[in-house]
Design a protein around this motif. Structure first.
Motif: not given
Length: 243
Positions: A162-169, A172-178, A180-185
């Motif tokens: 469930m957490l991995c599915e939620a992490a896909h959000h 999106r650039p509007t997500h507050p963790l974006h 963090y996600f973009a740098r790791l990606c």
């Protein structure tokens, strides 16, 4: 909590049945050389269009119709179970609503978190909670050297999924963790970024559950825009001059 866990378990079972029927129908179509028809089969309308396209396939259409019937049965059971999940007692519903203040966390993710962690005070800290969900890297000790590998995948597979599915959000650039996600990606790849965001979501949800608080974006150590982006290009086409 026991009834909530069992209801979530039944929902996961029927979701797996639904996915299995979609995959079985797609395999059947590909084997018959009709792979171009294997599009999304997530709605009754999509299945109806597929069956209409197979009107001339006398031998194949009945088999696809059988998979559709099982898919519809699983869909009905999922809808009934989700109605049960929506009618939770007030204490559980209040906690789940508070967890849903985290962007990308829906009712199923929130209820799964409540069901898995149950009493958050049995975990010393958020790191132990993430370890319980199997979202921490494995460690291989050899002499004086510690090597970190893939996540352990021990503990609650339901919460981890469930957490991995939620992490896909977070893509999106509007997500507050974006950020963090973009740098790791960029550094480690998409899958590693999803797992890392899932780990962070686990720790955030645990903290909210433990402290009885709502999500506060100011505690993520990020800046909130809008920002101005400047693009630097080395070359640019010039307009052709009239002769």
């Amino acid at each position: 909590i026991g009834a909530l866990r069992e209801t979530l378990s039944r929902r996961r079972h029927f979701v797996a049945v639904r996915v299995a029927e979609v995959n079985a129908a797609k395999r059947l179509l590909r084997a018959a050389g009709l792979g171009h028809l294997t599009k999304s089969l997530g709605t009754d309308t999509a299945w109806a269009k597929l069956l209409a396209a197979l009107a001339t396939e006398v031998a194949l259409r009945p088999y696809v119709a059988q998979h559709h019937a099982l898919w519809r049965c699983a869909q009905e059971q999922i809808a009934a179970l989700e109605e049960t999940l929506a009618a939770q007692p007030t204490p559980i519903a209040t906690v789940a609503a508070r967890l849903q203040t985290v962007p990308g966390v829906g009712p199923i993710v929130a209820l799964t978190t409540v069901a898995v962690f149950s009493d958050p005070h049995r975990f010393p800290n958020a790191k132990h909670a993430a370890s319980y969900a199997g979202l921490v890297p494995s460690t291989d000790q050899s002499g004086d050297r510690d090597t970190h590998g893939h996540i352990t995948k021990r503990g609650s597979a339901a919460l981890r999924t469930m957490l991995c599915e939620a992490a896909h959000h977070a893509q999106r650039p509007t997500h507050p963790l974006h950020p963090y996600f973009a740098r790791l990606c960029a550094q480690r790849g998409y899958k590693m970024a999803v797992v890392a965001v899932a780990h962070r979501l686990c720790r955030i949800l645990f903290a909210l559950l433990r402290d009885g608080a709502e999500f506060d974006v100011a505690k993520l150590a990020i800046e909130e825009g809008p920002f101005r982006r400047t693009t630097v290009q080395r070359y640019r086409l010039t307009r052709a001059t009239a002769s």
